[in-house]
Design an enzyme around this catalytic site. Sequence first.
Site, PDB file in Angstrom:
ATOM      1  N   CYS A 105      33.261  -0.561   8.700  1.00 41.93           N
ATOM      2  CA  CYS A 105      31.887  -0.751   9.147  1.00 41.93           C
ATOM      3  C   CYS A 105      30.861  -0.222   8.163  1.00 41.93           C
ATOM      4  CB  CYS A 105      31.673  -0.113  10.516  1.00 41.93           C
ATOM      5  SG  CYS A 105      31.878   1.680  10.542  1.00 41.93           S
ATOM      6  N   HIS A 250      30.559   4.724  14.355  1.00 38.15           N
ATOM      7  CA  HIS A 250      30.377   3.347  13.904  1.00 38.15           C
ATOM      8  C   HIS A 250      29.105   3.235  13.077  1.00 38.15           C
ATOM      9  CE1 HIS A 250      30.995  -0.885  13.807  1.00 38.15           C
ATOM     10  NE2 HIS A 250      30.019  -1.209  14.655  1.00 38.15           N
ATOM     11  N   ASN A 268      25.094  -5.727  14.411  1.00 37.38           N
ATOM     12  CA  ASN A 268      26.448  -5.179  14.436  1.00 37.38           C
ATOM     13  C   ASN A 268      27.369  -6.035  13.557  1.00 37.38           C
ATOM     14  OD1 ASN A 268      28.582  -3.537  15.121  1.00 37.38           O
ATOM     15  ND2 ASN A 268      28.347  -3.774  17.323  1.00 37.38           N
TER      16      ASN A 268
END
Length: 602
Positions: A105, A250, A268
């Site tokens: 991520c 994250h 995202n």
Amino acid sequence: MPAELSLLREAASDSLISWTPGETTHGGLSDLQARSRLGADPPGGRPALLHRESAARARVTASGDHTTASSTATAAAPPKTFDWRKAPGGNYVTPVRDQAACGSCVAFGTVGVLESMVRIAAKQPGLSVDLSEAFVFFCLGPRLGAGACPEGGWWVDDALPAMKAGVSDEANYRYTDDDQPCRRGSDWKTRLTTFGSWTHPTSITAMKTHLATVGPLVAWFTVYEDFFYYYTGGIYTYRKKTAGDVIGGHCVMIVGYDDATKCWIVKNSWGKGWGENGYCRIAYGSAGIDAEMWGIKGPISSPLIRTSLQLVAAGAGQVWRTTRSGSGSWRTAVERVDAGAATDPGAFTTLSAATSINRLHVVGLVGGQAWYTRQRTGAGWAKWAKPSSTRPAGVTSWTALSCAAIGDAVHVAALAKGALWHTLRAADGTWQKAWTRVSPATGGPGTFTALTCAAVGSQTSVVGIVGGTLWLTARATNGTWSAPKQVVAAGAPGAFTAVSSACVDGLLHLVALSDGRPWHLIRDSAGTWGSWRHIASASASAPVRYGAIACTDVGRTLPIVALAAGVPWFTLRNADGSWRASFASLANKLTGEPSLNAVDVA
């Protein structure tokens, strides 16, 4: 205690949470699979995550509504809302992607910000930018602490300094979620996008100011079970009673904020099928989202920001190329496209050109046969060669063709017996096995007589002429074509005989000839056509009618070249929508060639 959907729905019904819980694409994933879709691993691990959460909550509690500084009516205060998807001029955020089953991520968040900064630096919200998360994670990451897939793990403070020296593009190194060694292409050094510095705002006002005046930001937060498994939309707020267990940290991209609803707007990396089409909104101070953020600052340098125009023309049995610089000057030393071949292809009757990140591609017809060559930046031309795709049964020659580049792939559309066909040259240099038919065998619009091909984002758009009318079809990324649809727009002048297309700021532009006169049309972001506009000339010396026309995109401009009696003429639609006053003759730009029969620009 694990988060439960029934309890979350009850909480939503009682207005205890301001988001909508439901079944998501993450349903049924194990804890290990869930962790592999995260990957932000801060120094200190889980205790550091919880400490940052506490700091973010404390900041909101101390400031009341999180907007004390930013809502002050001063000249320095950032606006109360901002979103780079709806910024003045257009959308500066690139499409949502999916990191899949690898904890990468950090690469997706930082690369997403850099892609937006390229668009912002170019002042082109529709610019096609696709940088390589694989380059960042698998080439830069391992020596700086990035973990192996599937769990992965990394930290932004380690990623951004390494990225300053350059990030290659996705076409050079495509991302997969399999653990792998660095596999960048051999010419990666010529494909790098670089930036000058990075910044680390830790105050809310500094974060909002950067968002509103510079660009998007990278942030991290703690992901709980309720958010991961059940978020389908709304403003997520951490609630201890229903959140469930911690999954991990994250990294995401912050594209904006809204003081009215007190939330950050987040891009995202879990694909478009999750959340709000891949986005989410997270409440100020929730789950540590605004404990700290990171941003990229200029100068931005990227081969994706194109400033020069390539003109390719055929005449007297030769193919020629010249360039127009970003300052508007034409190169005086004109180059012959001397690609060579085992057998000289001969005189070209049709030419089409397209540019990829560091290559100029040229296709053309000689005696109805298709030929292809390319030139890499700083190198010579490849030999002329015929596409190896198997021709359709019964097709002995082509009557027209056009090409467009998406990444390093070159798409070629061609006409034979009035039908529309397609093939492509992949990034590795191999051709599609066989030509495929685009127009339907029956029930189609009719016999095509001309066509043009353009890249619009990740789609290949083809516009053809049938009985003087224009028809549009497009190839999606999965290889399927849309049914041809007639281009219907106000002010159409009459039957068209020639057409060319280009994508400027994400919008499809057409230039076409009707009775030899040049016309222009734009399709907006909703797919609606505007009105036809005659491209007039104030100069009495400019031709009234032309025999061929070509256009392309350079920055936010639309350069156009048209042929009249074998002489090329140039005009330009500026970034602000205004036009150059007249076509200007380029008769002295192509080494005195007496007469040109084909031309294209890229």
